[in-house]
Design a protein around this motif. Structure first.
Motif, short mmCIF file in Angstrom:
data_model
loop_
_atom_site.label_atom_id
_atom_site.label_comp_id
_atom_site.label_asym_id
_atom_site.label_seq_id
_atom_site.Cartn_x
_atom_site.Cartn_y
_atom_site.Cartn_z
N SER A 25 0.85 -1.17 0.00
CA SER A 25 0.00 0.00 0.00
C SER A 25 0.89 1.23 0.00
O SER A 25 2.04 1.18 0.43
N CYS A 27 1.37 5.64 0.66
CA CYS A 27 0.90 6.82 1.39
C CYS A 27 1.52 8.04 0.73
O CYS A 27 2.21 7.94 -0.27
N ASP A 48 -1.31 7.59 -3.83
CA ASP A 48 -1.46 7.66 -2.38
C ASP A 48 -2.73 6.91 -2.04
O ASP A 48 -3.83 7.39 -2.29
N ASP A 49 -2.59 5.69 -1.50
CA ASP A 49 -3.76 4.85 -1.22
C ASP A 49 -4.56 5.32 -0.02
O ASP A 49 -5.74 5.01 0.09
N VAL A 50 -3.95 6.07 0.87
CA VAL A 50 -4.67 6.55 2.06
C VAL A 50 -5.76 7.53 1.66
O VAL A 50 -6.91 7.42 2.09
N SER A 51 -5.41 8.51 0.82
CA SER A 51 -6.41 9.48 0.37
C SER A 51 -6.98 9.15 -1.00
O SER A 51 -7.78 9.92 -1.53
#
Length: 118
Positions: A25, A27, A48-51
């Protein structure tokens, strides 16, 4: 190529892709760089997998490179320059189910040669 064989090859790549994506993943500080390879073009993007946003992307169709080792090397150098302007020096490499061989390896080695760590 037989339609049945082609279908199984695609299904096997999708299985490999899901297995890889379950483990990695990205970030904002350590984005995931995903590579898509077709017979004619290469497409890469830092995600950016978080957002759930794309930080930067590059396509060989727009940049005028072919989908061979030389084109992948040139695309890797151009993408490394884009990453450096975004102040990113370390990434997580997502080969998207493809073997790390040939065009994908040439792209990865071009990133490493331009001081992008993964």
């Amino acid at each position: 190529m037989n339609a049945k064989v082609l279908k199984s090859k695609i299904a096997n790549r999708i299985k490999r892709k899901r297995r890889i994506r379950a483990k990695i993943s990205g970030c904002a500080t350590l984005p995931r760089v995903s590579v898509f390879r077709s017979n004619r073009y290469l497409s890469v993007q830092a995600i950016d997998d978080v957002s759930a946003t794309t930080i930067c992307a590059l396509n060989s169709k727009e940049s005028g490179h072919k989908s061979n080792k030389e084109g992948a090397t040139a695309l890797g150098e151009a993408f490394a320059a884009k990453l450096k302007t975004a102040k990113i020096s370390e990434i997580v490499f997502d080969r998207n189910g493809y073997q790390y061989h040939g065009v994908i390896a040439a792209f990865g080695e071009a990133l490493r040669a331009n001081e992008i760590k993964f």
